[in-house]
Design a protein around this motif. Structure first.
Motif, PDB file in Angstrom:
ATOM      1  N   GLY A 235       0.819  -1.198   0.000  1.00  0.00           N
ATOM      2  CA  GLY A 235       0.000   0.000   0.000  1.00  0.00           C
ATOM      3  C   GLY A 235       0.852   1.246   0.000  1.00  0.00           C
ATOM      4  O   GLY A 235       1.988   1.248   0.490  1.00  0.00           O
ATOM      5  N   THR A 236       0.315   2.315  -0.586  1.00  0.00           N
ATOM      6  CA  THR A 236       0.978   3.606  -0.531  1.00  0.00           C
ATOM      7  C   THR A 236      -0.072   4.687  -0.387  1.00  0.00           C
ATOM      8  O   THR A 236      -1.114   4.652  -1.052  1.00  0.00           O
ATOM      9  CB  THR A 236       1.859   3.863  -1.774  1.00  0.00           C
ATOM     10  OG1 THR A 236       2.453   5.166  -1.659  1.00  0.00           O
ATOM     11  CG2 THR A 236       1.080   3.773  -3.068  1.00  0.00           C
TER      12      THR A 236
ATOM     13  N   VAL B 239       1.217  -0.862  -8.912  1.00  0.00           N
ATOM     14  CA  VAL B 239       0.009  -1.146  -9.690  1.00  0.00           C
ATOM     15  C   VAL B 239      -1.161  -1.211  -8.719  1.00  0.00           C
ATOM     16  O   VAL B 239      -1.113  -1.954  -7.728  1.00  0.00           O
ATOM     17  CB  VAL B 239       0.135  -2.481 -10.456  1.00  0.00           C
ATOM     18  CG1 VAL B 239      -1.131  -2.745 -11.285  1.00  0.00           C
ATOM     19  CG2 VAL B 239       1.373  -2.487 -11.347  1.00  0.00           C
ATOM     20  N   SER B 240      -2.208  -0.449  -8.985  1.00  0.00           N
ATOM     21  CA  SER B 240      -3.367  -0.443  -8.104  1.00  0.00           C
ATOM     22  C   SER B 240      -3.974  -1.832  -8.000  1.00  0.00           C
ATOM     23  O   SER B 240      -4.073  -2.559  -8.991  1.00  0.00           O
ATOM     24  CB  SER B 240      -4.415   0.543  -8.628  1.00  0.00           C
ATOM     25  OG  SER B 240      -5.580   0.489  -7.832  1.00  0.00           O
ATOM     26  N   LEU B 241      -4.375  -2.194  -6.780  1.00  0.00           N
ATOM     27  CA  LEU B 241      -4.971  -3.515  -6.566  1.00  0.00           C
ATOM     28  C   LEU B 241      -6.331  -3.619  -7.242  1.00  0.00           C
ATOM     29  O   LEU B 241      -6.762  -4.714  -7.622  1.00  0.00           O
ATOM     30  CB  LEU B 241      -5.114  -3.769  -5.060  1.00  0.00           C
ATOM     31  CG  LEU B 241      -5.419  -5.207  -4.624  1.00  0.00           C
ATOM     32  CD1 LEU B 241      -4.306  -6.165  -5.055  1.00  0.00           C
ATOM     33  CD2 LEU B 241      -5.605  -5.267  -3.110  1.00  0.00           C
TER      34      LEU B 241
ATOM     35  N   PHE C 212      -7.390  12.086  -4.382  1.00  0.00           N
ATOM     36  CA  PHE C 212      -6.355  11.159  -4.818  1.00  0.00           C
ATOM     37  C   PHE C 212      -6.167  11.346  -6.310  1.00  0.00           C
ATOM     38  O   PHE C 212      -7.115  11.676  -7.032  1.00  0.00           O
ATOM     39  CB  PHE C 212      -6.738   9.706  -4.504  1.00  0.00           C
ATOM     40  CG  PHE C 212      -6.546   9.353  -3.067  1.00  0.00           C
ATOM     41  CD1 PHE C 212      -5.309   8.923  -2.603  1.00  0.00           C
ATOM     42  CD2 PHE C 212      -7.586   9.478  -2.160  1.00  0.00           C
ATOM     43  CE1 PHE C 212      -5.116   8.621  -1.264  1.00  0.00           C
ATOM     44  CE2 PHE C 212      -7.416   9.176  -0.821  1.00  0.00           C
ATOM     45  CZ  PHE C 212      -6.173   8.746  -0.371  1.00  0.00           C
ATOM     46  N   PHE C 213      -4.954  11.151  -6.766  1.00  0.00           N
ATOM     47  CA  PHE C 213      -4.663  11.212  -8.198  1.00  0.00           C
ATOM     48  C   PHE C 213      -3.941   9.953  -8.613  1.00  0.00           C
ATOM     49  O   PHE C 213      -3.421   9.207  -7.777  1.00  0.00           O
ATOM     50  CB  PHE C 213      -3.846  12.461  -8.541  1.00  0.00           C
ATOM     51  CG  PHE C 213      -2.620  12.682  -7.680  1.00  0.00           C
ATOM     52  CD1 PHE C 213      -1.490  11.877  -7.796  1.00  0.00           C
ATOM     53  CD2 PHE C 213      -2.588  13.713  -6.742  1.00  0.00           C
ATOM     54  CE1 PHE C 213      -0.366  12.077  -7.018  1.00  0.00           C
ATOM     55  CE2 PHE C 213      -1.466  13.926  -5.943  1.00  0.00           C
ATOM     56  CZ  PHE C 213      -0.350  13.108  -6.087  1.00  0.00           C
TER      57      PHE C 213
ATOM     58  N   LEU D 156      -2.940   5.099  -6.952  1.00  0.00           N
ATOM     59  CA  LEU D 156      -3.576   6.301  -6.413  1.00  0.00           C
ATOM     60  C   LEU D 156      -2.733   6.841  -5.262  1.00  0.00           C
ATOM     61  O   LEU D 156      -2.349   6.099  -4.356  1.00  0.00           O
ATOM     62  CB  LEU D 156      -4.984   5.978  -5.912  1.00  0.00           C
ATOM     63  CG  LEU D 156      -6.010   5.542  -6.965  1.00  0.00           C
ATOM     64  CD1 LEU D 156      -7.311   5.136  -6.287  1.00  0.00           C
ATOM     65  CD2 LEU D 156      -6.261   6.638  -7.977  1.00  0.00           C
ATOM     66  N   LYS D 157      -2.441   8.128  -5.318  1.00  0.00           N
ATOM     67  CA  LYS D 157      -1.656   8.763  -4.259  1.00  0.00           C
ATOM     68  C   LYS D 157      -2.185  10.157  -3.992  1.00  0.00           C
ATOM     69  O   LYS D 157      -2.926  10.717  -4.804  1.00  0.00           O
ATOM     70  CB  LYS D 157      -0.166   8.822  -4.660  1.00  0.00           C
ATOM     71  CG  LYS D 157       0.531   7.461  -4.633  1.00  0.00           C
ATOM     72  CD  LYS D 157       2.005   7.558  -5.019  1.00  0.00           C
ATOM     73  CE  LYS D 157       2.826   8.407  -4.091  1.00  0.00           C
ATOM     74  NZ  LYS D 157       2.874   7.854  -2.693  1.00  0.00           N
TER      75      LYS D 157
END
Length: 580
Positions: free
Chosen positions: A296-297, A445-447, A515-516, A528-529
């Motif tokens: 996660g980030t 890579v987004s889950l 989030f972007f 997404l961060k």
């Protein structure tokens, strides 16, 4: 390792020396003394009504007395633990003689609850109460901190964990919240004033005349390259504004010698929720002997990535899973980006255990790529030819023709990146050749699929600018105090923002309320961060769906850079320009 060697190494890691500063760990009543092997659990607040009291607290560290701004008397502030789907009321009592605030970093909420004085609310006046109230719409690892003056540097920060409403897709047996921060006994306004007087004031790793001529251990530049840097009045060792000569790096409020310890049973999957709550420090994170699986980030789940190390920018969070199988201790290392010092903690099966602490690695030096020449073909002459091209006599580094008219190039802009390249595939300053796997943004890579599949309707360039010697920082050459216009979006507009870094420092850029998607090649599953590290002389892009009406802060999260002017307002309005 002998006791003497370990002590010498820890002193170096904590930067106790010529400046006479002691190792600083702040110990509230529930975590007394500074003995090695200190074991503690962060005090935790839960429920729908949470009470926080902001006050000055006196503390003594290493024989020195100082004062912090604390919440409920502890540093870091208490862990606020929420659940997705609940409503929360956070009652904040300000006992200070000055205004304060709390920004809920990374939380999606009404902009009036975002906590930025003068932008989204009036602030919490001295000796008054304010209640934040909002629904909890997400899960993950976040944090909170003051957005008033320089209070964050004084200890006004704490962690947030939001448990998912349903099953957690991340499997683990035990967790530890790990709050990284930087501490100094100097008043933060003194820090700022000293940097204004001399941009490299706290850099004790400067190139000297003899160093420019002779180089030194681990030197990677040729003599001609070093002289080019000197001629340009730039220092390739100027990587962090404030180093361990001034800062002690804390983990959960403990200095390196105090050795905060998190327990595990061999074979357990241990989730580390790592939060960089520092004011001015970027860290390189590794646990010698243990692989980390990044899951996660910034509170958002990603496909697991196995790494040995990663760089965490100020205000970023990373969740990692480690699985220590052996019945032994492991050292958690948070090395500052300039390698002048480190935060140190221990993961162990039992209290009191320690592991070897690795020495600080050779300091990194900046390259021509960090000067924004990553896209130029230097031919047979290599970087030295590139440096020659940047000679003030041959090609002005303030060449207005190299940037759009929107960028004000004046005394506040001391360099222009001639050929910046996308650096999302780079691991961070100093980590290119460390001999093991280091995370990059392109690994993420987004889950789950990205929620908005639309392509961007427009692209906006924002230039990160500054004058390092005068400690002037800005967007597009303009400080916030210059009366700059907001960056405007229509509600639900889809846009691509490209950040171009004309400076030789890494800037963690944070957007409130959204989030972007970091543009990294994984279309449809871009990570997404809310905060993105933009490397020196490089660029990075993110796709934004402006779905939150209101006025939102957008800034560099290096506290003193924001204070100096690297700050803008993002305004999101419904179609047609009507009020939110």
């Amino acid at each position: 390792m002998t006791h003497t060697m370990e002590r010498r190494m820890l002193l170096r890691a904590g930067a106790v020396g010529a400046a006479g500063l002691s190792i600083a760990g702040l110990f509230p009543a529930w975590a007394q003394s500074g003995t090695p092997g200190t074991l503690s659990t962060l005090p935790t607040l839960t429920g729908e009504d949470i009470h926080l009291k902001i006050a000055h607290s006196r503390f003594t560290v290493g024989g020195r007395a100082g004062r912090a701004i604390t919440l409920n008397g502890v540093l870091p502030a208490p862990l606020v633990r929420l659940r997705e789907g609940q409503n929360v009321r956070l009652h904040v009592e300000n006992t200070l003689d000055e205004e304060t605030s709390i920004h809920w970093h990374g939380l999606i909420l009404p902009f009036q609850m975002d906590g930025v004085p003068g932008i989204s609310f009036p602030g919490i006046k001295a000796r008054s109460l304010f209640t934040y109230e909002f629904p909890v719409k997400q899960s993950g690892t976040y944090w909170y901190h003051s957005h008033s003056g320089l209070q964050e540097q004084l200890g006004h920060y704490g962690p947030i964990v939001i448990d998912p409403a349903g099953a957690d897709p991340i499997g683990y047996d035990r967790e530890h919240v790990v709050v990284l921060s930087d501490w100094t006994f100097l008043d933060p306004h003194q820090l700022f004033n000293k940097l204004k007087q001399e941009g490299g004031y706290f850099n004790r790793q400067k190139q000297t005349l003899s160093g420019l001529i002779a180089g030194g251990p681990g030197e990677t530049m040729s003599a001609s390259e070093r002289l080019k840097w000197g001629k340009m009045r730039m220092d390739p060792a100027d990587i962090a504004d404030i180093s361990a000569t001034t800062y002690t790096y804390l983990i959960n409020g403990h200095g390196p010698q105090e050795n905060w310890t998190g327990l595990f049973r061999p074979g357990e999957r241990v989730r580390l929720r790592i939060i960089n709550a520092s004011s001015m420090s970027i860290f390189n994170i590794r646990i010698p002997g243990l692989k980390m699986s990044v899951v996660g980030t910034d509170g958002q789940n990603v496909r697991p990535v196995a790494v040995d190390e990663f760089q965490i920018g100020t205000a970023e969070t990373y969740d990692v899973i480690v699985r220590p199988d052996e019945d032994r201790a492991y050292t958690f290392v948070a090395e500052s980006i300039d390698r002048s010092g480190m935060g140190r903690a221990t993961l162990a099966p039992r209290p009191g255990m320690v592991a070897a602490v690795p020495p600080l690695r050779e300091r990194p030096t900046l390259t021509m790529k960090d000067m924004g020449m990553g896209g130029m073909d230097h031919g047979a002459h290599g970087a030295a030819a590139g440096a020659a091209a940047m000679d003030h006599g041959a090609m002005s580094m303030r060449d207005k023709s190299k940037v759009p008219d929107s960028v004000a190039v004046g005394v506040g802009v001391d360099a222009i990146a001639f050929s910046p390249v996308d650096r999302t595939g780079d691991p961070g300053v100093g980590l290119d050749n460390v001999g093991h796997k280091v995370l990059t943004y392109r690994d993420l890579v987004s889950l789950t699929p990205n929620p908005d599949p639309r392509p961007p309707a427009r692209t906006i360039e924002i230039h990160l600018t500054g004058n390092m010697e005068r400690f002037m920082w800005s967007f597009d050459g303009k400080k916030f105090s210059d009366g700059v216009e907001p960056i405007r979006f229509e509600r639900n507009e889809r846009a691509r923002i490209t950040l171009i870094n004309h400076t030789m420092m890494t800037h963690p850029i944070h957007l409130h309320g959204h989030f972007f998607e970091v543009v990294n090649g994984h279309t449809g599953r871009q990570p997404l961060k809310h905060t993105i590290n933009v490397l020196p002389g490089g660029k990075a892009s993110f796709d934004l769906t402006a779905d939150a009406p209101g006025d939102w802060a957008f800034h560099c999260h290096l506290l003193l850079h924001m204070h100096a002017g690297m700050f803008r307002v993002v305004t999101v309005r419904p179609h047609g320009g009507e009020g939110a």
